[in-house]
Design a protein around this motif. Sequence first.
Motif, mmCIF file in Angstrom:
data_model
loop_
_atom_site.group_PDB
_atom_site.id
_atom_site.type_symbol
_atom_site.label_atom_id
_atom_site.label_comp_id
_atom_site.label_asym_id
_atom_site.label_seq_id
_atom_site.Cartn_x
_atom_site.Cartn_y
_atom_site.Cartn_z
ATOM 1 N N VAL A 64 74.564 -20.317 11.265
ATOM 2 C CA VAL A 64 73.498 -19.459 10.746
ATOM 3 C C VAL A 64 73.388 -19.607 9.226
ATOM 4 C CG1 VAL A 64 72.751 -17.063 10.451
ATOM 5 C CG2 VAL A 64 73.662 -17.825 12.648
ATOM 6 N N GLU A 65 74.513 -19.522 8.532
ATOM 7 C CA GLU A 65 74.483 -19.651 7.067
ATOM 8 C C GLU A 65 74.128 -21.075 6.639
ATOM 9 O OE1 GLU A 65 74.461 -17.249 4.763
ATOM 10 O OE2 GLU A 65 74.464 -15.909 6.487
ATOM 11 N N SER A 68 70.433 -21.410 6.962
ATOM 12 C CA SER A 68 69.841 -20.573 5.932
ATOM 13 C C SER A 68 69.838 -21.281 4.583
ATOM 14 C CB SER A 68 70.621 -19.258 5.845
ATOM 15 O OG SER A 68 70.117 -18.462 4.813
ATOM 16 N N THR A 71 67.626 -24.500 4.552
ATOM 17 C CA THR A 71 66.211 -24.158 4.441
ATOM 18 C C THR A 71 65.854 -23.723 3.035
ATOM 19 O OG1 THR A 71 66.194 -23.509 6.773
ATOM 20 C CG2 THR A 71 64.372 -22.729 5.418
ATOM 21 N N SER A 72 66.652 -22.854 2.447
ATOM 22 C CA SER A 72 66.327 -22.359 1.103
ATOM 23 C C SER A 72 66.417 -23.466 0.059
ATOM 24 C CB SER A 72 67.206 -21.170 0.717
ATOM 25 O OG SER A 72 68.554 -21.524 0.602
ATOM 26 N N SER A 95 68.723 -17.839 -0.658
ATOM 27 C CA SER A 95 68.784 -17.695 0.793
ATOM 28 C C SER A 95 68.467 -16.261 1.219
ATOM 29 C CB SER A 95 70.180 -18.107 1.275
ATOM 30 O OG SER A 95 70.258 -18.031 2.659
ATOM 31 N N ALA A 96 69.030 -15.302 0.502
ATOM 32 C CA ALA A 96 68.774 -13.889 0.816
ATOM 33 C C ALA A 96 67.300 -13.553 0.612
ATOM 34 C CB ALA A 96 69.647 -12.990 -0.057
ATOM 35 N N GLN A 99 65.170 -14.902 3.527
ATOM 36 C CA GLN A 99 65.368 -14.109 4.741
ATOM 37 C C GLN A 99 64.668 -12.754 4.645
ATOM 38 O OE1 GLN A 99 69.465 -14.155 6.305
ATOM 39 N NE2 GLN A 99 69.805 -15.863 4.898
ATOM 40 N N LYS A 100 64.597 -12.211 3.446
ATOM 41 C CA LYS A 100 63.930 -10.922 3.252
ATOM 42 C C LYS A 100 62.407 -11.079 3.271
ATOM 43 C CE LYS A 100 64.411 -6.535 1.819
ATOM 44 N NZ LYS A 100 65.425 -5.567 2.106
ATOM 45 N N TYR A 103 59.368 -12.995 8.293
ATOM 46 C CA TYR A 103 59.677 -12.498 9.634
ATOM 47 C C TYR A 103 60.373 -13.617 10.395
ATOM 48 C CZ TYR A 103 56.295 -8.749 8.672
ATOM 49 O OH TYR A 103 55.606 -7.691 8.143
ATOM 50 N N ILE A 104 60.990 -13.284 11.486
ATOM 51 C CA ILE A 104 61.800 -14.248 12.228
ATOM 52 C C ILE A 104 61.014 -15.496 12.653
ATOM 53 C CG2 ILE A 104 61.479 -13.068 14.443
ATOM 54 C CD1 ILE A 104 64.384 -13.889 15.110
ATOM 55 N N TYR A 107 60.249 -17.614 9.569
ATOM 56 C CA TYR A 107 61.473 -18.276 9.116
ATOM 57 C C TYR A 107 61.793 -19.475 10.008
ATOM 58 C CZ TYR A 107 66.153 -18.810 7.225
ATOM 59 O OH TYR A 107 67.269 -19.317 6.613
#
Length: 134
Positions: A64-65, A68, A71-72, A95-96, A99-100, A103-104, A107
């Motif tokens: 997951v990380e 993340s 992608t970022s 990354s944070a 994600q904020k 929406y899923i 993303y």
Amino acid sequence: MSSLGAFLNPIKTENKEVIVSNRFVEKGKSVPFVIRAISQEENKQLIKKFTRRDKNDNEIFDRVEYVSELTSRAVVFPDLKNAELQKAYGVLGESALLQKMLYIGEYAKLAQAVQELSGLDEDINDNIEEVKNE
């Protein structure tokens, strides 16, 4: 036999515009994210960063990380390092922020576009295992 010229002067992969959401609008038009391809060298660093060993010496990979950060790192626009943008969403880190912001489904669409642009059209799990075994 071909010359080395093709390897010395490869065709550059262009950045790609991806509209992942109709929520980001300017002058009545959706504003695209701009992404870049991730090199295998960067990918290998990320895999190492998110692979650890537990107390029984088993390898654990935080998929997951990994996805993340992969992608970022690929996002060229908007500038995810921008302090004002991070402050507006109340987060620290690229990354944070991503994600904020999304929406899923948005993303997932962005992550898929990054993986495709970077040549991961096949199963990403196969590529991760290949690098981990190097």
